[in-house]
Structures are given as C-alpha cells and as structure tokens.
Scaffold this motif. Structure first.
Motif, PDB file in Angstrom:
ATOM      1  N   ILE A   1       3.253  -3.464 -17.569  1.00 49.92           N
ATOM      2  CA  ILE A   1       2.013  -3.937 -16.725  1.00 49.92           C
ATOM      3  C   ILE A   1       2.304  -4.289 -15.640  1.00 49.92           C
ATOM      4  N   ALA A   2       3.622  -5.223 -15.806  1.00 55.16           N
ATOM      5  CA  ALA A   2       3.722  -6.656 -14.585  1.00 55.16           C
ATOM      6  C   ALA A   2       4.156  -5.571 -13.146  1.00 55.16           C
ATOM      7  N   ILE A   3       5.029  -4.600 -14.204  1.00 56.39           N
ATOM      8  CA  ILE A   3       5.521  -3.777 -12.750  1.00 56.39           C
ATOM      9  C   ILE A   3       5.015  -2.886 -12.079  1.00 56.39           C
ATOM     10  N   VAL A   4       3.947  -2.294 -12.760  1.00 58.86           N
ATOM     11  CA  VAL A   4       3.027  -1.689 -11.852  1.00 58.86           C
ATOM     12  C   VAL A   4       1.614  -2.756 -11.612  1.00 58.86           C
ATOM     13  N   ALA A   5       1.794  -3.594 -11.435  1.00 56.62           N
ATOM     14  CA  ALA A   5       0.515  -4.792 -10.891  1.00 56.62           C
ATOM     15  C   ALA A   5       1.001  -4.935 -10.063  1.00 56.62           C
ATOM     16  N   LEU A   6       2.640  -4.937  -9.621  1.00 56.50           N
ATOM     17  CA  LEU A   6       3.625  -5.271  -8.739  1.00 56.50           C
ATOM     18  C   LEU A   6       3.551  -3.995  -7.071  1.00 56.50           C
TER      19      LEU A   6
ATOM     20  N   LEU B   1       2.787  -2.547  -2.783  1.00 53.98           N
ATOM     21  CA  LEU B   1       2.994  -1.562  -1.631  1.00 53.98           C
ATOM     22  C   LEU B   1       2.642  -0.327  -0.133  1.00 53.98           C
ATOM     23  N   PRO B   2       3.191  -0.422   0.996  1.00 51.50           N
ATOM     24  CA  PRO B   2       1.290  -0.552   1.558  1.00 51.50           C
ATOM     25  C   PRO B   2       0.520   0.666   1.003  1.00 51.50           C
ATOM     26  N   GLY B   3      -0.836   0.667   1.663  1.00 46.81           N
ATOM     27  CA  GLY B   3      -1.806   1.659   1.042  1.00 46.81           C
ATOM     28  C   GLY B   3      -1.981   2.116   2.095  1.00 46.81           C
ATOM     29  N   ARG B   4      -1.587   1.867   3.281  1.00 41.70           N
ATOM     30  CA  ARG B   4      -2.238   3.458   3.830  1.00 41.70           C
ATOM     31  C   ARG B   4      -1.420   5.050   4.243  1.00 41.70           C
ATOM     32  N   ALA B   5      -2.420   5.409   4.207  1.00 41.24           N
ATOM     33  CA  ALA B   5      -2.062   7.340   3.372  1.00 41.24           C
ATOM     34  C   ALA B   5      -1.728   7.698   5.086  1.00 41.24           C
TER      35      ALA B   5
END
Length: 92
Positions: free
Chosen positions: A28-33, A38-42
């Motif tokens: 859960i911590a890895i997925v949250a990080l 990660l950049p959110g620009r598509a």
C-alpha cells in the motif's frame, strides 16, 4: 479431547500473521508513493503525422512542443503538436 497447541507453533503463527500485515502495508505504501510522486501529465498525441512519401520510421520522440521522427534514410522530421511537418533535417 484436544491437545494444547505447542508454544513454538503459536509463535510461528503470530510471526506469519505479522509478516502478512507488514507486507500488505508495504505494498500500500509503494502504490501510494507511485501515485503521488509520478508525473501526472498525460501524453497528447496528434491524430496523425503527415509523413513524406516513402519515409520509413526508425524512432519517434516527443518534446514539450514538437514530435521528432527519425527515418531509415537518415532524415530528422520535426512535426508540430498538431501533426503537421514543420521541418526536415538531413542527418548525414
């Protein structure tokens, strides 16, 4: 009549349960990080690139304001974000 569970088996059962809980918390911590860091620009892609006649694509890359295409015959094609050819540069 049931025999009591040995202390070593009970200790092992507690260790496995704790390990399972720690692994779930770690995933859960890895997925949250990953979601937050990660950049959110598509990536936006044009509907099509207007390629010159007989141009075989070797590689494609995107810059913030252009698309670059290298061809097998040694040319670099610079496209605008709308897919229109802006410039052709020989690589030889």
């Amino acid at each position: 009549m049931e025999t009591p569970e040995p202390a070593n088996l009970r200790f092992l059962r507690v260790l496995v349960t704790v390990l399972t809980a720690v692994m779930i918390a770690g995933v859960i911590a890895i997925v949250a990080l990953l979601v937050t860091r990660l950049p959110g620009r598509a990536v936006t892609t044009p509907d099509r690139l207007e390629m010159p006649v007989r141009a075989e694509v070797l590689a494609v890359t995107q810059t913030p304001d252009a698309w670059l295409v290298t061809t097998r015959d040694g040319r670099l094609l610079l496209f605008g974000p709308d897919g229109v050819l802006r410039r052709e540069i020989p690589l030889d």
